[in-house]
Design a protein around this motif. Structure first.
Motif, mmCIF file in Angstrom:
data_model
loop_
_atom_site.group_PDB
_atom_site.id
_atom_site.type_symbol
_atom_site.label_atom_id
_atom_site.label_comp_id
_atom_site.label_asym_id
_atom_site.label_seq_id
_atom_site.Cartn_x
_atom_site.Cartn_y
_atom_site.Cartn_z
ATOM 1 N N MET A 203 5.758 85.565 28.669
ATOM 2 C CA MET A 203 5.848 85.061 30.038
ATOM 3 C C MET A 203 6.293 86.194 30.971
ATOM 4 O O MET A 203 7.055 87.066 30.580
ATOM 5 N N GLY A 204 5.767 86.165 32.175
ATOM 6 C CA GLY A 204 6.214 87.127 33.184
ATOM 7 C C GLY A 204 5.645 88.525 33.042
ATOM 8 O O GLY A 204 5.927 89.398 33.866
ATOM 9 N N MET B 90 10.210 88.497 25.578
ATOM 10 C CA MET B 90 10.187 88.040 24.181
ATOM 11 C C MET B 90 11.348 87.110 23.836
ATOM 12 O O MET B 90 11.124 86.041 23.245
ATOM 13 N N ALA C 141 12.886 85.171 25.766
ATOM 14 C CA ALA C 141 12.612 83.909 26.466
ATOM 15 C C ALA C 141 11.517 83.120 25.754
ATOM 16 O O ALA C 141 11.601 81.891 25.629
#
Lengths: 338, 338
Positions: free
Chosen positions: A181-182, A197, A199
């Motif tokens: 994500m992100g 990672m 997260a």
């Protein structure tokens, strides 16, 4: 005291030109260099990362395992190889190639390596078939899966048959963060790896807990990478969220998330004595196992050192962390490697 | 022993119809209901969240502060009000409205409230002007900023003049996670709040450390929300990343990230005794301050309880956590509230 590395990555020595085969691209290729290294490069020419021979040579790995007294490696592919973004039939072909490659290595050195499969969970039905084939025909002991598959999270009902099959087969599941994500808005400082990672792993654990996966499949043997990412340290926030907004958090499973601590495994890749101690207290020593992320630099460069030099663990606890937990996860015995 | 809540959120009682004013929409409106609650609703009709009167009534807040012996609240807006996605001139107008509203409340109750501004950092030059106005003309003591502004991360060179101005003004900066990575692919279980927010705060801290912000602006007074999110628990991974891939992590600042522990503040919102103790040991008691996220349910529902009932802090340490750290961050004295 057997020492098993539950989390490390291996590549085939050669990767077919899938772009040519499928007529559509985006797949990773391996370009071998004269100095012995190889470049992982997308077939559109975009460089991904350089790897050393220990990434694709089982013999080089055996040398380095000896050096650090690692008895066994549980092999899994590099997550970028999942190819979960492709058409599921393509993903299945790429995954089958990886599964056969790891099986070949395990068959050559059965006392030193154990294999985890890769399966096309972008189509859960295909994923089930590949898991079955990998375990029954190729001898794998489980499967490495991503923290999500595009918009498909690990709570998705379409995955429940896969979980049922994995439980029935006794498959060891390693959940590895992928894709991060992100990543599109964090271009600097390796933050998709350092922030995204951890997260992703928390996202995976939360989706499996709140989605009722552990509730419905109590014998499922799941290990989450990198010490469970940011989940263990934010369990206070997560539990509080569950308590105050059951309309959002308890809609699929009305059990306090803290009750699942001890129902899944994590690896030891925390890079920190305090956090390693914390996660063993939170989940139980029995649920933490040596992992290294070998042969990548973000992993533990001296496999096992964090556990072996830890001031707070007894010899018995260290034995559990270095090998016992992983044997249980794999459903194997120390004798299998003697 | 003064008790100051450094992190809580307030809304104006009425919000103008910015869609009508600007001719373009996307802004939050407040629809008051007969039962005293209000709905925060985007001007396209999409429901955001229900709030209670304590979110928009200073007098209701004073009542509840009394109930929990909170002496002072440092007021900031609700991050969804940032409106950082709009045209900067529009953002500035929305932010100015919020700044004037908080200033009115602080001027009415100067011994009970302190104000933090909101500024249009989607255009750093406008952001600097608004910060200057808010502090010099409206009497705010600092500013709440997001963890990123679209693709603009907090390491962006275009923000350095803003940091210079904030340092020169002695502004207290509260970095609050917004907007959340992964939100579009985590529809269930409030995960943008439970997983995305802690990651956003780590992203902000990493970008400020690796971008050299703390190195270049050593007097900058920055507090990160929610106990620093996932950063404190993953500092081992982050430092290891810095050590093994300086080509990626040290390109803008060649200083070990661990050296900045103690150079910034975090609030106490950890929901966990062990993690609160851990972060005070990591950053120093002097760098942790009471925050509650009041009046939202994901915050500490009994403001100060975690610190006050903590078994491991002395009375002196509790005084620092409940008020001393925040006074230092604000550049204020206890007498200012007597």
């Amino acid at each position: 005291m057997i020492k098993i590395d539950s989390h490390n990555h291996i590549l085939p020595h050669q990767i077919p030109n899938f772009k040519e085969k499928f007529g559509t691209g985006g797949f990773i290729q391996l370009h071998h260099l004269e100095d012995g290294h190889a470049d992982m490069v997308r077939d559109d020419g975009k460089f991904f990362r350089k790897v050393e021979p220990n990434c694709f040579s089982p013999e080089k790995r055996l040398e380095e395992m000896d050096q650090f007294n690692v008895d066994v490696q549980v092999l899994s592919t590099v997550p970028v190889m999942f190819s979960e973004w492709a058409k599921p039939e393509q993903t299945q072909i790429v995954n089958r190639f990886l599964n056969e490659d790891i099986a070949t290595t395990v068959q050559k050195y059965p006392k030193k390596f154990v294999g985890l499969a890769t399966v096309p969970l972008n189509d859960p039905e295909l994923g089930i078939k590949e898991l079955h084939f990998a375990m029954k025909d190729l001898g794998h002991r489980g499967v490495q899966i991503g923290s999500h598959y595009g918009n498909l999270n690990l709570n998705d009902k379409s995955l429940f048959e896969f979980y049922a099959e994995a439980e029935s087969l006794g498959a060891a599941i390693l959940v590895h963060p992928w894709d991060m994500m992100g990543k599109d808005t964090m271009p600097d400082y390796w933050l998709p790896w350092l922030v995204g990672m951890p997260a992703e792993t928390s996202r995976a654990i939360c989706n499996m807990i709140f989605g009722g996966v552990f509730e419905k499949f109590p014998k499922l043997k799941v290990c989450f990478a990198h010490g469970g990412g940011s989940f263990p340290a934010t369990i206070g926030r997560i539990q509080h969220g569950f308590n105050v907004r059951p309309d959002l958090c308890a809609k699929d499973n009305n059990v306090d998330p803290r009750k699942y601590l001890g129902k899944f495994y994590i690896d030891s890749i925390t890079h920190d004595n305090t956090m390693l101690k914390y996660v063993t207290e939170l989940l139980g020593i029995d649920k933490v196992m040596l992992g290294t992320d070998y042969p990548f630099p973000l992993g533990e460069l001296e496999p096992g050192k964090l556990i072996e030099n830890h001031p707070d663990f007894s010899e018995e606890e260290k034995a559990r962390l270095l090998g016992g937990s992983c044997l249980e996860w794999l459903g194997m015995k120390e004798e299998d490697f003697q």
